[in-house]
Design a protein around this motif. Structure first.
Motif, PDB file in Angstrom:
ATOM      1  N   LEU A 190      -2.758  20.940 -18.533  1.00  0.00           N
ATOM      2  CA  LEU A 190      -3.773  21.821 -17.949  1.00  0.00           C
ATOM      3  C   LEU A 190      -2.887  23.706 -17.451  1.00  0.00           C
ATOM      4  O   LEU A 190      -1.427  23.626 -16.838  1.00  0.00           O
ATOM      5  N   GLN A 191      -3.403  24.566 -17.692  1.00  0.00           N
ATOM      6  CA  GLN A 191      -2.647  25.886 -17.666  1.00  0.00           C
ATOM      7  C   GLN A 191      -3.350  26.875 -15.771  1.00  0.00           C
ATOM      8  O   GLN A 191      -4.474  26.893 -16.601  1.00  0.00           O
ATOM      9  N   ASN A 192      -2.514  26.287 -14.910  1.00  0.00           N
ATOM     10  CA  ASN A 192      -3.584  27.899 -14.231  1.00  0.00           C
ATOM     11  C   ASN A 192      -4.351  27.614 -13.704  1.00  0.00           C
ATOM     12  O   ASN A 192      -5.256  28.450 -13.672  1.00  0.00           O
ATOM     13  N   ILE A 193      -5.125  26.244 -13.500  1.00  0.00           N
ATOM     14  CA  ILE A 193      -6.476  26.164 -13.666  1.00  0.00           C
ATOM     15  C   ILE A 193      -6.825  26.699 -12.311  1.00  0.00           C
ATOM     16  O   ILE A 193      -6.268  26.473 -11.116  1.00  0.00           O
ATOM     17  N   ASN A 194      -7.811  27.561 -12.068  1.00  0.00           N
ATOM     18  CA  ASN A 194      -8.418  27.776 -10.664  1.00  0.00           C
ATOM     19  C   ASN A 194      -9.838  27.625 -10.492  1.00  0.00           C
ATOM     20  O   ASN A 194     -11.141  27.544 -11.635  1.00  0.00           O
ATOM     21  N   LEU A 240     -16.800  20.025 -18.691  1.00  0.00           N
ATOM     22  CA  LEU A 240     -17.353  20.273 -20.305  1.00  0.00           C
ATOM     23  C   LEU A 240     -16.498  20.827 -21.177  1.00  0.00           C
ATOM     24  O   LEU A 240     -15.928  21.741 -20.973  1.00  0.00           O
ATOM     25  N   GLY A 241     -15.539  19.658 -22.489  1.00  0.00           N
ATOM     26  CA  GLY A 241     -14.625  20.651 -23.050  1.00  0.00           C
ATOM     27  C   GLY A 241     -14.607  19.426 -24.188  1.00  0.00           C
ATOM     28  O   GLY A 241     -15.595  18.822 -24.117  1.00  0.00           O
ATOM     29  N   PRO A 242     -14.133  19.693 -25.497  1.00  0.00           N
ATOM     30  CA  PRO A 242     -14.147  18.883 -26.350  1.00  0.00           C
ATOM     31  C   PRO A 242     -12.479  17.529 -25.986  1.00  0.00           C
ATOM     32  O   PRO A 242     -12.538  18.038 -24.803  1.00  0.00           O
ATOM     33  N   SER A 243     -12.478  16.844 -26.462  1.00  0.00           N
ATOM     34  CA  SER A 243     -10.947  15.954 -26.549  1.00  0.00           C
ATOM     35  C   SER A 243     -10.399  16.791 -26.328  1.00  0.00           C
ATOM     36  O   SER A 243      -9.817  17.422 -27.123  1.00  0.00           O
ATOM     37  N   GLY A 244      -9.468  16.344 -24.959  1.00  0.00           N
ATOM     38  CA  GLY A 244      -8.017  17.112 -25.900  1.00  0.00           C
ATOM     39  C   GLY A 244      -8.453  18.248 -24.504  1.00  0.00           C
ATOM     40  O   GLY A 244      -6.926  19.076 -24.757  1.00  0.00           O
ATOM     41  N   SER A 245      -8.861  18.727 -24.119  1.00  0.00           N
ATOM     42  CA  SER A 245      -9.215  19.827 -23.281  1.00  0.00           C
ATOM     43  C   SER A 245      -8.897  20.203 -21.818  1.00  0.00           C
ATOM     44  O   SER A 245      -8.867  21.441 -21.429  1.00  0.00           O
ATOM     45  N   GLY A 246      -8.567  18.967 -20.849  1.00  0.00           N
ATOM     46  CA  GLY A 246      -8.067  19.017 -20.077  1.00  0.00           C
ATOM     47  C   GLY A 246      -9.140  18.764 -19.036  1.00  0.00           C
ATOM     48  O   GLY A 246      -8.468  18.963 -17.782  1.00  0.00           O
ATOM     49  N   LYS A 247     -10.135  18.371 -19.493  1.00  0.00           N
ATOM     50  CA  LYS A 247     -11.149  17.853 -18.007  1.00  0.00           C
ATOM     51  C   LYS A 247     -10.746  16.943 -17.547  1.00  0.00           C
ATOM     52  O   LYS A 247     -10.986  16.900 -15.958  1.00  0.00           O
ATOM     53  N   ASP A 278     -25.289  21.577 -11.409  1.00  0.00           N
ATOM     54  CA  ASP A 278     -25.773  22.803 -10.937  1.00  0.00           C
ATOM     55  C   ASP A 278     -25.021  23.857 -11.309  1.00  0.00           C
ATOM     56  O   ASP A 278     -25.469  25.070 -11.971  1.00  0.00           O
ATOM     57  N   ARG A 279     -23.701  23.480 -11.939  1.00  0.00           N
ATOM     58  CA  ARG A 279     -23.073  24.567 -13.048  1.00  0.00           C
ATOM     59  C   ARG A 279     -21.719  23.613 -13.495  1.00  0.00           C
ATOM     60  O   ARG A 279     -22.025  22.724 -13.446  1.00  0.00           O
ATOM     61  N   VAL A 280     -21.685  24.315 -14.221  1.00  0.00           N
ATOM     62  CA  VAL A 280     -21.137  23.808 -15.959  1.00  0.00           C
ATOM     63  C   VAL A 280     -19.861  24.430 -16.034  1.00  0.00           C
ATOM     64  O   VAL A 280     -19.650  25.687 -15.577  1.00  0.00           O
ATOM     65  N   VAL A 281     -18.679  23.686 -16.438  1.00  0.00           N
ATOM     66  CA  VAL A 281     -17.111  24.670 -16.301  1.00  0.00           C
ATOM     67  C   VAL A 281     -16.736  24.187 -17.323  1.00  0.00           C
ATOM     68  O   VAL A 281     -16.616  22.938 -18.094  1.00  0.00           O
ATOM     69  N   LYS A 300      -7.426  25.527 -20.480  1.00  0.00           N
ATOM     70  CA  LYS A 300      -8.316  25.942 -19.817  1.00  0.00           C
ATOM     71  C   LYS A 300      -9.196  26.546 -19.291  1.00  0.00           C
ATOM     72  O   LYS A 300     -10.011  25.465 -20.018  1.00  0.00           O
ATOM     73  N   ILE A 301      -9.873  26.910 -18.572  1.00  0.00           N
ATOM     74  CA  ILE A 301     -11.667  27.148 -18.063  1.00  0.00           C
ATOM     75  C   ILE A 301     -12.131  28.940 -18.810  1.00  0.00           C
ATOM     76  O   ILE A 301     -11.267  29.606 -18.952  1.00  0.00           O
TER      77      ILE A 301
END
Lengths: 278, 354
Positions: free
Chosen positions: B18-22, B34-41, B205-208, B214-215
Motif C-alpha cells: 500500500l502506498q500512501n492511501i488516503n 475494487l481491484g485486481p488481485s495484488g492491488s492491496g485491497k 454507494d461508492r466504489v474505490v 494505490k487508489i
C-alpha cells in the motif's frame, strides 16, 4: 427389488477395495494378531488355578499398579508439555528452531538402554542433576516416570504440530474481531481443535511407556513391591524358563491396555465426530 | 461511524503493498474496495480491522485515532471469504460467541443472548438450523451465519473480505441483495472487498478502485463507469477497445481513419471505446468510419457480441449490440461493414515519453 438387491448394486467409487482390505487383514494377522494370540494360547495351557495364582501374586499386582500409574503419569506430563513444545515450534520464529525441532525426535533414535544409563547417571543421588534434590529420584517411581517421559516425548509433539500448523487462521482472527482475548481464543477455539490429536498422542505415549523395558530397568532399581515394573517381571519369569507364567502376566497387561486404549479411541471418535458433522 | 484513512503505507518485506492511501468513508456508507488481485485491497481492509498493522499512517474511527488499538477493542464485524466459522460449535454458539466472551460486567444475560441470537438467525432465515454444525450447511448458509455472527456484537463497522468469492453465481447474487438490505436495516458503515466489478457496482454507494497499492479512482458506480479518470479504470470496468494513434489539432489519427476528439492534447494517445459504444453501418458516412470484416457473432442472452477485424491495421474490435439492433442490421459473418465509435475517451500515453 428388495433392500438386499439395492445394497449389492451400490458400487464403490474407489476401486481395489477387495485387494487392499484382504492385504490389510493378512498383514495385520501375521504381524500383530498371530503373535498376540500365541500369548493367549500359551496362557490357556496352564490351568485356571495356576493362572489366577500367578497373576494375583502380590509382587505381580504391585508391578501392575506401578507400571500403569507411571505410564499414565508420564503420558499425562507428555500431553501437557508436548502441546507447549508444539505451540512454540509452530507459532514463533527464533534462531535454532530447526535444531530444537530435530531434538524432539532424538528419544526415538537413541537405544533405550543408553537413555536409561544416561538418565540414571544424571539423576542418581550424586549425579549432575540428582545432587540438587533432597529426595531420591533414580531408583524410585519418580525416576521411572522421568525415563518414560523421555521415551514418549515425541508422540504428542508430532501429533499436535501439524494440526496447529493447519488451524485456519481466519478462525482465530474471527474470534479476536468478536472481542475475545488470547486466552479465550485458545481455550474456546484452538484447544478443541487439538483434542483429537492430543488424545492420540497421549494414547501412543501411554502404550509405549507401558511396554518400555530397556531404559527403565537401569533407573528403576528393580526392588520388588517398590520399583519393579511388569515387563521386568515377565523378563524374570522368562529367564527362569517359566514361559506360561510370563504369558499369563502379559495377558493381563494386554487386556487392561486394550481396554484403556479402546476408551481413549472412543473419546477421540466422539470429539472429532462433532466437527465433521457425521 | 466514519472512517478516515490517512497516509497508510504497508510493506511485505521489500514489496510495497500500500502506498500512501488516503480515504474517507462517511458514517452509514457502503463502500466497495475494487481491484485486481495484488492491488492491496485486502491489506487495506485488514488494516482497518486491526488484523494487520500499517508501517505508516493513521486509522481514525469517528475522528478518534484507532491506529494502535487491538482488533478486539475496535468493535468491528469482520466477514471472511471462507466464512471462518467455529466448526466445533453449533450455529447458535457461533452467533452467540461475541456476546459470550464479553467480560462479566457487560455480558448480556443468558436469556438476552438467546433472544438476540434467535432474532439474528431469523433475520438471516436460518432459525431452524441453530443446533447444526457449520459443516452441515451450504456455502451460502455458512456465509449468512458469519454475517449474523459479525452483527451480533453490534459492530461500529462491518468489514467484508470478498464475502461472496467462494459461492456460485446464483447464491452470490442473492447474498448481494442480502448485504444491501442488512446494511440499510442496521445502517452500519460497511466496507467490502471484491474483484468483481459487477458486484461492486451493484451493491456499493461508492466504489474505490485500487491498483498496485494505490487508489486509482473513488466515486459512485455511475461516476467511475461513465467518467473513468485513467486508462486503468477504463479497462478494469468492462470490456474496452483501444485506438492507438496520434492526436493533432483535435483529431486522432489511427490506421487510415481520423476520429474527431475536440478537447484532447496533441501527442501520442490512445482512444478508449466501450464495446457497446459503437455504431455499425453499411456505408462509409464519416471520416471515422472504419471498414471492418465481421469475424465472429455470439449471442449472449439479450446482447449480441460481434468481433470484427479492422481492415486498415488488421486488429480486432469487440462490439456489443442489443438483439434488436442486431436483427435490424441482419449482419452475417464475413461481411464488410463500417464501424463508428459513438463515444471515445482519449488518454495521452503515459508510456510514450519513455
Amino acid at each position: 427389488m428388495n433392500i438386499a438387491e439395492v445394497k449389492q448394486k451400490k458400487k464403490r467409487t474407489i476401486p481395489g477395495f477387495g485387494l487392499t482390505m484382504g492385504f490389510t487383514l493378512l498383514y495385520l494377522s501375521i504381524i500383530v494378531l498371530i503373535p498376540l494370540s500365541m500369548v493367549f494360547l500359551n496362557t490357556f495351557t496352564m490351568g485356571f488355578q495356576d493362572f489366577w495364582a500367578t497373576i494375583t501374586e502380590p509382587r505381580v499386582v504391585a508391578s501392575y499398579k506401578l507400571s500403569f500409574l507411571t505410564a499414565l503419569t508420564a503420558a499425562f506430563v507428555n500431553a501437557v508439555f508436548g502441546v507447549l513444545i508444539a505451540w512454540v515450534l509452530t507459532r514463533y520464529e527464533f534462531p535454532g528452531k530447526r535444531i530444537i525441532d530435530g531434538l524432539v525426535d532424538l528419544p526415538f533414535a537413541l537405544p533405550t538402554a543408553v537413555a536409561g544409563i544416561t538418565l540414571t547417571t544424571l539423576y542418581s543421588p550424586n549425579g549432575w542433576i540428582g545432587q540438587f534434590f533432597s529426595f531420591k529420584i533414580a531408583f524410585t517411581p519418580i525416576g521411572i516416570i522421568i525415563a518414560l517421559i523421555f521415551i514418549g516425548l515425541p508422540f504428542v509433539v508430532r501429533m499436535v504440530q501439524p494440526v496447529l500448523e493447519n488451524i485456519e487462521k481466519g478462525m482465530e482472527e474471527a474470534s479476536a474481531s468478536l472481542g475475545a482475548n488470547r486466552m479465550q481464543t485458545f481455550i474456546k477455539i484452538i484447544f478443541p481443535e487439538l483434542i483429537p490429536a492430543i488424545l492420540t498422542g497421549f494414547a501412543l505415549s501411554f502404550a509405549r511407556a507401558l511396554g518400555e523395558y530397556g531404559s527403565v530397568v537401569f533407573i528403576a532399581g528393580n526392588m520388588p513391591f517398590k520399583t519393579e515394573i511388569s515387563p521386568l517381571i515377565i523378563m524374570t519369569k522368562l529367564e527362569q524358563y517359566d514361559y506360561q507364567g510370563a504369558t499369563a502376566v502379559a495377558t493381563v497387561m494386554l487386556i487392561i491396555t486394550f481396554l484403556i486404549l479402546f476408551t481413549i479411541n472412543i473419546l477421540q471418535w466422539w470429539t472429532s465426530k462433532r466437527y465433521t458433522g457425521k | 461511524m466514519s472512517i478516515i484513512i490517512e497516509n497508510v503505507t504497508k510493506y511485505y518485506g521489500s514489496y510495497q503493498a500500500l502506498q500512501n492511501i488516503n480515504l474517507e468513508i462517511k458514517s452509514g456508507e457502503l463502500v466497495a474496495l475494487l481491484g485486481p488481485s495484488g492491488s492491496g485491497k485486502t491489506s487495506l481492509l485488514r488494516i482497518i480491522a486491526g488484523l494487520e498493522q500499517a508501517e505508516n499512517g493513521n486509522i481514525l474511527f469517528n475522528e478518534e485515532n484507532y491506529t494502535n488499538k487491538h482488533v478486539k477493542d475496535r468493535n468491528v464485524g469482520f466477514v471472511f471469504q471462507h466464512y471462518a466459522l467455529f466448526r466445533n460449535m453449533t450455529i447458535f454458539d457461533n452467533v452467540a460467541y461475541g456476546l459470550k466472551v464479553r467480560p462479566r460486567k457487560i455480558r448480556p444475560s443468558k436469556t438476552a443472548i438467546e433472544q438476540k441470537v434467535t432474532e439474528l438467525l431469523q433475520l438471516v432465515k436460518l432459525e431452524g438450523y441453530k443446533d447444526r454444525y457449520p459443516s452441515q450447511l451450504s456455502g451460502g448458509q455458512r456465509q449468512r451465519v458469519a454475517l449474523a455472527r459479525a452483527l451480533a456484537v453490534e459492530p461500529n463497522i462491518l468489514l467484508l473480505d470478498e464475502p461472496f468469492g467462494a459461492l456460485d453465481a446464483k447464491v452470490r447474487k442473492e447474498l448481494r441483495r442480502w448485504l444491501r438490505r442488512l446494511h440499510d436495516e442496521f445502517n452500519v458503515t460497511s466496507v467490502f472487498v471484491t474483484h468483481d466489478q459487477e458486484e461492486a457496482m451493484d451493491v456499493a454507494d461508492r466504489v474505490v478502485i485500487m491498483n498496485e497499492g494505490k487508489i486509482e479512482q473513488i466515486g459512485t458506480p455511475e461516476e467511475v463507469y461513465d467518467q473513468p479518470k485513467n486508462p486503468f479504470v477504463y479497462d478494469f470496468l468492462g470490456s474496452v477497445n483501444l485506438f492507438k494513434g496520434k492526436v493533432h489539432q483535435g483529431k486522432l489519427a489511427t490506421g487510415n481513419v481520423e476520429i474527431h476528439v475536440p478537447d484532447s492534447e496533441d501527442g501520442e494517445s490512445t482512444g478508449y471505446v466501450r464495446a457497446h459504444n459503437f455504431i455499425i453501418e453499411r456505408e462509409s458516412l464519416e471520416t471515422d468510419s472504419i471498414a471492418s470484416v465481421i469475424d465472429h457473432i455470439h449471442t449472449i442472452g439479450p446482447i449480441v457480441r460481434i468481433e470484427v477485424i479492422r481492415q486498415d491495421i488488421n486488429e480486432p474490435l469487440e462490439i456489443e449490440l442489443t438483439k434488436e439492433q442486431y436483427n435490424n442490421l441482419e449482419l452475417k459473418k464475413g461481411e464488410i461493414v463500417f464501424v463508428r465509435p459513438k463515444e471515445l475517451k482519449v488518454f495521452v500515453d503515459y508510456m510514450a515519453g519513455i
